[in-house]
Design a protein around this motif. Structure first.
Motif, PDB file in Angstrom:
ATOM      1  N   ALA A 233      -0.997  -3.304  -6.144  1.00 40.40           N
ATOM      2  CA  ALA A 233      -0.325  -2.615  -5.036  1.00 40.40           C
ATOM      3  C   ALA A 233       0.197  -1.250  -5.496  1.00 40.40           C
ATOM      4  O   ALA A 233       0.080  -0.253  -4.775  1.00 40.40           O
ATOM      5  N   VAL A 234       0.753  -1.202  -6.694  1.00 44.31           N
ATOM      6  CA  VAL A 234       1.295   0.062  -7.209  1.00 44.31           C
ATOM      7  C   VAL A 234       0.174   1.105  -7.330  1.00 44.31           C
ATOM      8  O   VAL A 234       0.341   2.264  -6.924  1.00 44.31           O
ATOM      9  N   ARG A 235      -0.962   0.679  -7.830  1.00 45.87           N
ATOM     10  CA  ARG A 235      -2.099   1.621  -7.957  1.00 45.87           C
ATOM     11  C   ARG A 235      -2.528   2.125  -6.578  1.00 45.87           C
ATOM     12  O   ARG A 235      -2.761   3.314  -6.375  1.00 45.87           O
ATOM     13  N   CYS A 236      -2.578   1.215  -5.620  1.00 44.73           N
ATOM     14  CA  CYS A 236      -2.976   1.568  -4.253  1.00 44.73           C
ATOM     15  C   CYS A 236      -1.938   2.523  -3.630  1.00 44.73           C
ATOM     16  O   CYS A 236      -2.302   3.535  -3.020  1.00 44.73           O
ATOM     17  N   ALA A 237      -0.660   2.210  -3.811  1.00 42.49           N
ATOM     18  CA  ALA A 237       0.399   3.052  -3.244  1.00 42.49           C
ATOM     19  C   ALA A 237       0.371   4.444  -3.876  1.00 42.49           C
ATOM     20  O   ALA A 237       0.644   5.446  -3.204  1.00 42.49           O
ATOM     21  N   ARG A 238       0.024   4.516  -5.164  1.00 40.23           N
ATOM     22  CA  ARG A 238      -0.041   5.841  -5.814  1.00 40.23           C
ATOM     23  C   ARG A 238      -1.124   6.701  -5.167  1.00 40.23           C
ATOM     24  O   ARG A 238      -0.969   7.908  -5.026  1.00 40.23           O
ATOM     25  N   ARG A 239      -2.211   6.071  -4.756  1.00 39.39           N
ATOM     26  CA  ARG A 239      -3.256   6.824  -4.038  1.00 39.39           C
ATOM     27  C   ARG A 239      -2.707   7.335  -2.709  1.00 39.39           C
ATOM     28  O   ARG A 239      -2.910   8.484  -2.337  1.00 39.39           O
ATOM     29  N   ASN A 240      -2.013   6.463  -1.982  1.00 39.40           N
ATOM     30  CA  ASN A 240      -1.531   6.841  -0.651  1.00 39.40           C
ATOM     31  C   ASN A 240      -0.387   7.846  -0.694  1.00 39.40           C
ATOM     32  O   ASN A 240      -0.204   8.615   0.248  1.00 39.40           O
ATOM     33  N   LEU A 241       0.394   7.806  -1.771  1.00 39.42           N
ATOM     34  CA  LEU A 241       1.594   8.660  -1.821  1.00 39.42           C
ATOM     35  C   LEU A 241       1.425   9.850  -2.757  1.00 39.42           C
ATOM     36  O   LEU A 241       2.408  10.514  -3.093  1.00 39.42           O
ATOM     37  N   ASP A 242       0.176  10.113  -3.141  1.00 42.51           N
ATOM     38  CA  ASP A 242      -0.092  11.248  -4.018  1.00 42.51           C
ATOM     39  C   ASP A 242       0.414  12.539  -3.348  1.00 42.51           C
ATOM     40  O   ASP A 242       0.011  12.851  -2.229  1.00 42.51           O
ATOM     41  N   GLY A 243       1.311  13.242  -4.005  1.00 42.61           N
ATOM     42  CA  GLY A 243       1.844  14.489  -3.458  1.00 42.61           C
ATOM     43  C   GLY A 243       2.928  14.269  -2.402  1.00 42.61           C
ATOM     44  O   GLY A 243       3.459  15.234  -1.848  1.00 42.61           O
TER      45      GLY A 243
ATOM     46  N   THR B 187       0.818  -1.224   0.000  1.00 41.15           N
ATOM     47  CA  THR B 187       0.000   0.000   0.000  1.00 41.15           C
ATOM     48  C   THR B 187       0.849   1.271   0.000  1.00 41.15           C
ATOM     49  O   THR B 187       0.305   2.366  -0.180  1.00 41.15           O
ATOM     50  N   GLY B 188       2.146   1.129   0.306  1.00 38.79           N
ATOM     51  CA  GLY B 188       3.004   2.314   0.472  1.00 38.79           C
ATOM     52  C   GLY B 188       2.953   2.851   1.894  1.00 38.79           C
ATOM     53  O   GLY B 188       3.411   3.965   2.170  1.00 38.79           O
ATOM     54  N   ALA B 189       2.432   2.045   2.825  1.00 37.99           N
ATOM     55  CA  ALA B 189       2.246   2.511   4.205  1.00 37.99           C
ATOM     56  C   ALA B 189       3.565   2.945   4.852  1.00 37.99           C
ATOM     57  O   ALA B 189       3.618   3.979   5.528  1.00 37.99           O
ATOM     58  N   VAL B 190       4.626   2.170   4.632  1.00 38.57           N
ATOM     59  CA  VAL B 190       5.912   2.493   5.261  1.00 38.57           C
ATOM     60  C   VAL B 190       6.440   3.814   4.694  1.00 38.57           C
ATOM     61  O   VAL B 190       6.856   4.714   5.439  1.00 38.57           O
ATOM     62  N   ALA B 191       6.388   3.944   3.377  1.00 39.35           N
ATOM     63  CA  ALA B 191       6.868   5.178   2.741  1.00 39.35           C
ATOM     64  C   ALA B 191       6.074   6.382   3.247  1.00 39.35           C
ATOM     65  O   ALA B 191       6.641   7.441   3.550  1.00 39.35           O
ATOM     66  N   LEU B 192       4.766   6.222   3.347  1.00 39.86           N
ATOM     67  CA  LEU B 192       3.913   7.325   3.797  1.00 39.86           C
ATOM     68  C   LEU B 192       4.254   7.721   5.234  1.00 39.86           C
ATOM     69  O   LEU B 192       4.379   8.915   5.547  1.00 39.86           O
ATOM     70  N   ALA B 193       4.426   6.727   6.105  1.00 38.32           N
ATOM     71  CA  ALA B 193       4.713   7.024   7.510  1.00 38.32           C
ATOM     72  C   ALA B 193       6.099   7.662   7.661  1.00 38.32           C
ATOM     73  O   ALA B 193       6.267   8.615   8.423  1.00 38.32           O
ATOM     74  N   VAL B 194       7.077   7.162   6.906  1.00 36.36           N
ATOM     75  CA  VAL B 194       8.428   7.747   6.979  1.00 36.36           C
ATOM     76  C   VAL B 194       8.382   9.198   6.482  1.00 36.36           C
ATOM     77  O   VAL B 194       8.924  10.106   7.127  1.00 36.36           O
TER      78      VAL B 194
END
Ligand code: SAM
Length: 250
Positions: free
Chosen positions: A117-127, A91-98
């Motif tokens: 997963a890449v599509r989901c992570a793009r939502r979470n890491l937008d911007g 989901t990109g959770a680690v990247a988002l939290a860091v």
């Protein structure tokens, strides 16, 4: 509550309250209850998970971030990196939290081989950061070579034979590529460790989640790759990570 309890949900009252709060209509609520009763993880049903106090979008099939993985975030943040790669990001959770903990100025790149997963992570890491798709380091832009302060990685590490013993929630609703770490569980750890050196900035490090049982295998993978390895353990999270830096004689 009765339907959830009959389906084996331990926290049926809490789950029912959450589903009621999240469902926009009665029909939507019925659909969500059916999905949950059929064994789908609650986070995939409601579409988000809490991780490090953040709300992280979780799409069906994508690995639900686990509480224990907060150790990776704390370990990465403590190294005060300017450039971070979240390999096997889900989901990109680690990247988002860091990125959230370090604030402005940190460059975050997340990568995964699973297009969902890449599509989901793009939502979470937008911007917040960039998300790239591909097999481990092959996904990364070459401009990062020699510039990454921390590669953080929660790769699949369940031994192939143990995948069948996992709870159905994981086994049936998280993509197999997110779980299966090969015969002894550390196939991906070996590849992550052996490929990291060209990407690391001077003094950079690799931070990988593992299990207590697999510490010797993950550590051996690091040492074979010329990394000096240190084990980090958080009992309250039941979490273990191995941290590697380029060995002086490596
Ligand atoms: C255990 S999940 C962890 C996801 C996320 N880091 C987290 O902690 O919530 C492992 C992730 O690794 C990805 N993955 C597995 N093999 C990979 C590979 N060879 N290259 C890139 N990603 C891979 C899976 O698609 C999955 O999203």
């Amino acid at each position: 509550v009765a339907r959830l309890r009959a389906a084996g949900c331990v926290y049926a009252e809490d789950e029912a309250a959450l589903l009621v709060a999240e469902a926009p209509t009665a029909d939507a609520l019925e659909a969500m209850v059916r999905r949950r009763v059929s064994g789908e993880p609650l986070e995939q049903v409601v579409g988000w998970a809490e991780f490090c106090g953040l709300r992280v979008a979780v799409e069906p099939g994508v690995f639900v971030p686990r509480r224990r993985t907060q150790l990776l975030v704390a370990t990465a943040v403590a190294r005060r990196p300017q450039v971070v790669v979240d390999l096997c990001c889900g989901t990109g959770a680690v990247a988002l939290a860091v990125a959230t903990e370090l604030g402005r100025g940190v460059e975050v790149v997340a990568a995964d081989v699973d297009p969902v997963a890449v599509r989901c992570a793009r939502r979470n890491l937008d911007g917040v950061g960039t998300v790239v798709e591909g097999d481990l380091y092959a996904a990364l832009p070459e401009t990062l070579l020699g510039h990454v302060d921390v590669v953080v990685c929660n790769a699949p590490y369940v031994p192939t034979e143990a995948v069948a013993l996992m709870p159905a929630e994981a086994r049936d609703h998280e993509h197999r590529v997110a779980l299966d770490g090969g015969a002894d569980g550390v196939d991906v750890h070996r590849r992550v460790a052996s490929g990291v050196r060209p990407w690391l900035a001077p003094g950079g490090s690799l931070v990988v989640e593992t299990s207590e049982d697999q510490v010797p295998l993950t550590t051996a993978a690091f040492v074979a790759a010329g990394l000096a390895a240190t084990v980090v353990r958080d009992e309250s999270l039941d979490a273990t990570a191995v941290v590697g830096v380029v060995a002086p004689d490596g």
